[in-house]
Design a protein around this motif. Structure first.
Motif, mmCIF file in Angstrom:
data_model
loop_
_atom_site.group_PDB
_atom_site.id
_atom_site.type_symbol
_atom_site.label_atom_id
_atom_site.label_comp_id
_atom_site.label_asym_id
_atom_site.label_seq_id
_atom_site.Cartn_x
_atom_site.Cartn_y
_atom_site.Cartn_z
ATOM 1 N N ILE A 152 40.209 33.969 35.510
ATOM 2 C CA ILE A 152 40.108 32.892 36.499
ATOM 3 C C ILE A 152 38.653 32.571 36.793
ATOM 4 N N LEU A 153 37.836 33.608 36.963
ATOM 5 C CA LEU A 153 36.423 33.400 37.247
ATOM 6 C C LEU A 153 35.729 32.692 36.082
ATOM 7 N N PHE A 154 36.054 33.092 34.862
ATOM 8 C CA PHE A 154 35.442 32.471 33.689
ATOM 9 C C PHE A 154 35.770 30.980 33.642
ATOM 10 N N ILE A 155 37.017 30.625 33.945
ATOM 11 C CA ILE A 155 37.434 29.214 33.922
ATOM 12 C C ILE A 155 36.742 28.425 35.032
ATOM 13 N N LEU A 156 36.660 29.010 36.235
ATOM 14 C CA LEU A 156 36.044 28.315 37.367
ATOM 15 C C LEU A 156 34.554 28.083 37.129
ATOM 16 N N PHE A 157 33.858 29.099 36.636
ATOM 17 C CA PHE A 157 32.433 28.938 36.367
ATOM 18 C C PHE A 157 32.187 27.969 35.218
ATOM 19 N N ALA A 158 33.037 28.031 34.182
ATOM 20 C CA ALA A 158 32.874 27.118 33.049
ATOM 21 C C ALA A 158 33.075 25.669 33.473
ATOM 22 N N ALA A 159 33.957 25.443 34.463
ATOM 23 C CA ALA A 159 34.186 24.081 34.943
ATOM 24 C C ALA A 159 32.939 23.486 35.576
ATOM 25 N N LEU A 160 32.052 24.335 36.087
ATOM 26 C CA LEU A 160 30.800 23.862 36.674
ATOM 27 C C LEU A 160 29.613 24.019 35.723
ATOM 28 N N GLY A 161 29.911 24.320 34.468
ATOM 29 C CA GLY A 161 28.843 24.410 33.474
ATOM 30 C C GLY A 161 28.095 25.722 33.484
ATOM 31 N N LEU A 162 28.672 26.779 34.073
ATOM 32 C CA LEU A 162 28.025 28.091 34.113
ATOM 33 C C LEU A 162 28.730 29.050 33.161
ATOM 34 N N VAL A 163 27.963 29.994 32.632
ATOM 35 C CA VAL A 163 28.490 30.935 31.644
ATOM 36 C C VAL A 163 28.293 32.350 32.151
ATOM 37 N N LEU A 164 29.326 33.182 32.017
ATOM 38 C CA LEU A 164 29.237 34.588 32.390
ATOM 39 C C LEU A 164 28.714 35.396 31.204
ATOM 40 N N GLU A 165 27.784 36.301 31.484
ATOM 41 C CA GLU A 165 27.262 37.178 30.435
ATOM 42 C C GLU A 165 28.201 38.372 30.289
ATOM 43 N N HIS A 166 29.112 38.299 29.313
ATOM 44 C CA HIS A 166 30.127 39.334 29.160
ATOM 45 C C HIS A 166 29.527 40.707 28.863
ATOM 46 N N ASP A 167 28.410 40.733 28.138
ATOM 47 C CA ASP A 167 27.829 42.027 27.766
ATOM 48 C C ASP A 167 27.192 42.738 28.956
ATOM 49 N N LYS A 168 26.980 42.032 30.083
ATOM 50 C CA LYS A 168 26.439 42.661 31.284
ATOM 51 C C LYS A 168 27.531 43.026 32.294
ATOM 52 N N THR A 169 28.778 42.748 31.967
ATOM 53 C CA THR A 169 29.881 43.053 32.877
ATOM 54 C C THR A 169 30.074 44.562 32.985
ATOM 55 N N GLU A 170 30.336 45.039 34.208
ATOM 56 C CA GLU A 170 30.486 46.469 34.467
ATOM 57 C C GLU A 170 31.793 46.746 35.199
ATOM 58 N N LEU A 171 32.378 47.886 34.888
ATOM 59 C CA LEU A 171 33.621 48.337 35.524
ATOM 60 C C LEU A 171 33.356 49.633 36.268
ATOM 61 N N PHE A 172 33.864 49.716 37.497
ATOM 62 C CA PHE A 172 33.655 50.922 38.298
ATOM 63 C C PHE A 172 34.865 51.158 39.177
ATOM 64 N N ARG A 173 35.124 52.447 39.469
ATOM 65 C CA ARG A 173 36.268 52.831 40.307
ATOM 66 C C ARG A 173 35.815 53.723 41.453
ATOM 67 N N PHE A 174 36.450 53.544 42.601
ATOM 68 C CA PHE A 174 36.270 54.421 43.748
ATOM 69 C C PHE A 174 37.582 55.186 43.924
ATOM 70 N N ASP A 175 37.562 56.449 43.563
ATOM 71 C CA ASP A 175 38.776 57.271 43.594
ATOM 72 C C ASP A 175 38.389 58.691 43.979
ATOM 73 N N ARG A 176 38.858 59.145 45.133
ATOM 74 C CA ARG A 176 38.504 60.493 45.577
ATOM 75 C C ARG A 176 39.540 61.539 45.177
ATOM 76 N N SER A 177 40.518 61.155 44.370
ATOM 77 C CA SER A 177 41.480 62.133 43.869
ATOM 78 C C SER A 177 40.828 62.968 42.776
ATOM 79 N N HIS A 178 41.468 64.058 42.392
ATOM 80 C CA HIS A 178 40.924 64.959 41.368
ATOM 81 C C HIS A 178 41.483 64.661 39.977
#
Length: 495
Positions: free
Chosen positions: A265-291
């Motif tokens: 959704i974000l990629f489509i919305l930004f592309a509609a305004l002529g902006l491009v997401l840098e996929h190689d800089k995308t990061e994934l992170f989790r907050f999980d206090r379980s073991h």
């Protein structure tokens, strides 16, 4: 005069070679001030930005820490504008920022480029969401993305349409239509200076209006994303060209599915305004206090993170200068800034010792102005009532002890407390307590629609829309269940 007072006298001048020191003395004369105000009003009334103000000098500097300087991305251009035009831009920026907040033009989750919305506010907001999610037994996953060449990629026609849709007066729209085109710059590299080159793409960096216009440009995307959000409670945070999509559930696999759809959704919305997401800089992170060791990667759906090459969650995540870990211990964050401060104190040893160099009073001033601010950056995220900060205090105390020995010229075997007292430095834990009290008092000065207010108790929400994870909402829930939340010391509250 307010805009002029906020200008640093040490800033480099533009092509006109007029410094802020000169301009402050000129504008101090009432006759000159009247002429300047008439010029600024005429620019808005006529809807024209003079060509003289559109010329700039772009100084090319190296970005530190890059493995290679063979690509243009390893360099950063710094635009130096004509001082008089820059002051008019600052005045206009102050007025627009006031209207942006007063009339709720920007999204509440936009933090960058808006007055009173700092990086620490963005970090606090995210930390609060994570803690309230844990209180409900939810795991938080985020995907951080970056917009490629954001400022140069802002489409002028789209920006004008957004300004009209947001209710700006026609004279303001006409002014920006003239302001954005016909700009030119001369590039400098060491002693080389090029001829003036056309530079009227996007929004010029270095201007006081750049962050304001970028915030207005991003605002529709923020609102449209929330309307199309897959899961209720999903959140999108923005800081200039850095975006963060946040989702919470009891399963990390469910979070992955939501984040993948959210990214599309974000990629489509930004592309509609002529902006491009840098996929190689995308990061994934989790907050999980379980073991649990379950930490699945994500198929982003876009190269390079699709197919056999998946996006792997990070162990530590650097966001706006904060180092997050999955359990919000902030050990990495404190160690990084304490080490950086310690190295700075070590380097300051060259400026003097007990027999020569700077006197103790100036050493103390240098430490408080240059080192202590680095060491305490982001303290509001980890310093709170009930937190286990013994290790953090030990690291910071060692750093301050080194500084106190340098300031006083005392022996290395001198006691820490006595050396700090002689140097005029209060202990670290008391200094942080003082800063925390000041931060609590700052909340009373925030605008009525500030995003932090949406997380506070009902006495401080004012005109902000209460978040579903706000303190007031959870107090009502806990009251109905006759329970006291164990996480209350970690949420944002007023003492």
């Amino acid at each position: 005069m307010e805009a002029l007072a906020a200008c640093s006298s040490l800033s480099s001048p533009g092509p006109d070679h007029v410094t802020w020191v000169h301009l402050k003395k000129i504008v101090a004369e009432p006759q000159c001030l009247n002429v300047f105000i008439k010029l600024a009003n005429a620019c808005l009334t006529v809807g024209h930005w003079p060509k003289h103000f559109k010329e700039s000098v772009s100084v090319i500097i190296l970005k530190p820490g890059k493995p290679s300087y063979s690509t243009p991305k390893a360099f950063r251009p710094i635009a130096l504008l004509n001082t008089l035009g820059k002051l008019i831009e600052k005045m206009l920026s102050n007025h627009i920022q006031h209207d942006m907040i007063a009339y709720d033009i920007v999204d509440p989750n936009q933090f960058g480029g808006i007055r009173q919305r700092s990086t620490e506010d963005a970090g606090l907001y995210l930390t609060h969401l994570v803690c309230t999610g844990w209180a409900r037994g939810l795991k938080t996953s985020i995907i951080a993305f970056d917009i490629a060449q954001f400022f140069p990629s802002i489409n002028h026609d789209a920006l004008m349409a957004i300004l009209r849709k947001q209710g700006f007066l026609p004279l303001m729209v006409n002014f920006f239509a003239s302001y954005l085109v016909g700009r030119s710059t001369a590039y400098t590299w060491n002693t080389f200076v090029s001829d003036l080159r056309l530079a009227d793409v996007g929004v010029g960096q270095g201007s006081a209006l750049s962050p304001v216009l970028s915030a207005l440009f991003i605002a529709p995307i923020m609102k449209l994303f929330m309307l199309r959000a897959i899961r209720p409670g999903s959140t999108l945070l923005s800081y200039i060209d850095d975006g963060t999509a946040v989702t919470q559930s009891k399963s990390l696999d469910d979070n992955n599915a939501v984040l993948k759809q959210a990214y599309v959704i974000l990629f489509i919305l930004f592309a509609a305004l002529g902006l491009v997401l840098e996929h190689d800089k995308t990061e994934l992170f989790r907050f999980d206090r379980s073991h649990s060791d379950h930490n699945p990667p994500l198929d982003l759906g876009y190269a390079p993170y699709t197919g056999d090459c998946l996006l792997t969650p990070k162990t530590y995540w650097r966001y706006l200068g904060f180092y997050f870990d999955g359990k919000l211990l902030f050990t990495k964050h404190v160690q990084y800034y304490a080490t950086k401060s310690f190295s700075t104190v070590q380097a300051m040893g060259m400026l003097g010792n007990s027999t020569r160099g700077l006197p103790p009073l100036e050493k103390r001033l240098l430490y408080r102005a240059c080192v202590l601010l680095i060491a305490t950056y982001g303290f509001r995220l980890w310093f709170f009532e009930g937190a286990k900060n013994k290790t953090a205090f030990k690291i910071l105390t060692q750093m301050q002890r080194k500084a106190a020995l340098w300031i006083t010229g005392a022996f290395h075997t001198s006691p820490t407390g006595g050396t700090e007292a002689l140097a005029g430095l209060i202990p670290v834990h008391l200094h942080l307590r003082k800063l925390a009290d000041h931060a609590n008092l700052r909340i009373a000065t925030l605008s009525d629609t500030h995003p932090i207010r949406s997380l506070l108790s009902e006495d401080y929400v004012k005109q902000a829309e209460a978040h579903h994870c706000s303190v007031s909402t959870w107090h009502l829930l806990c009251r109905s269940k006759s329970m006291v939340p164990s996480w209350r010391s970690r949420t944002i509250t007023m003492n």
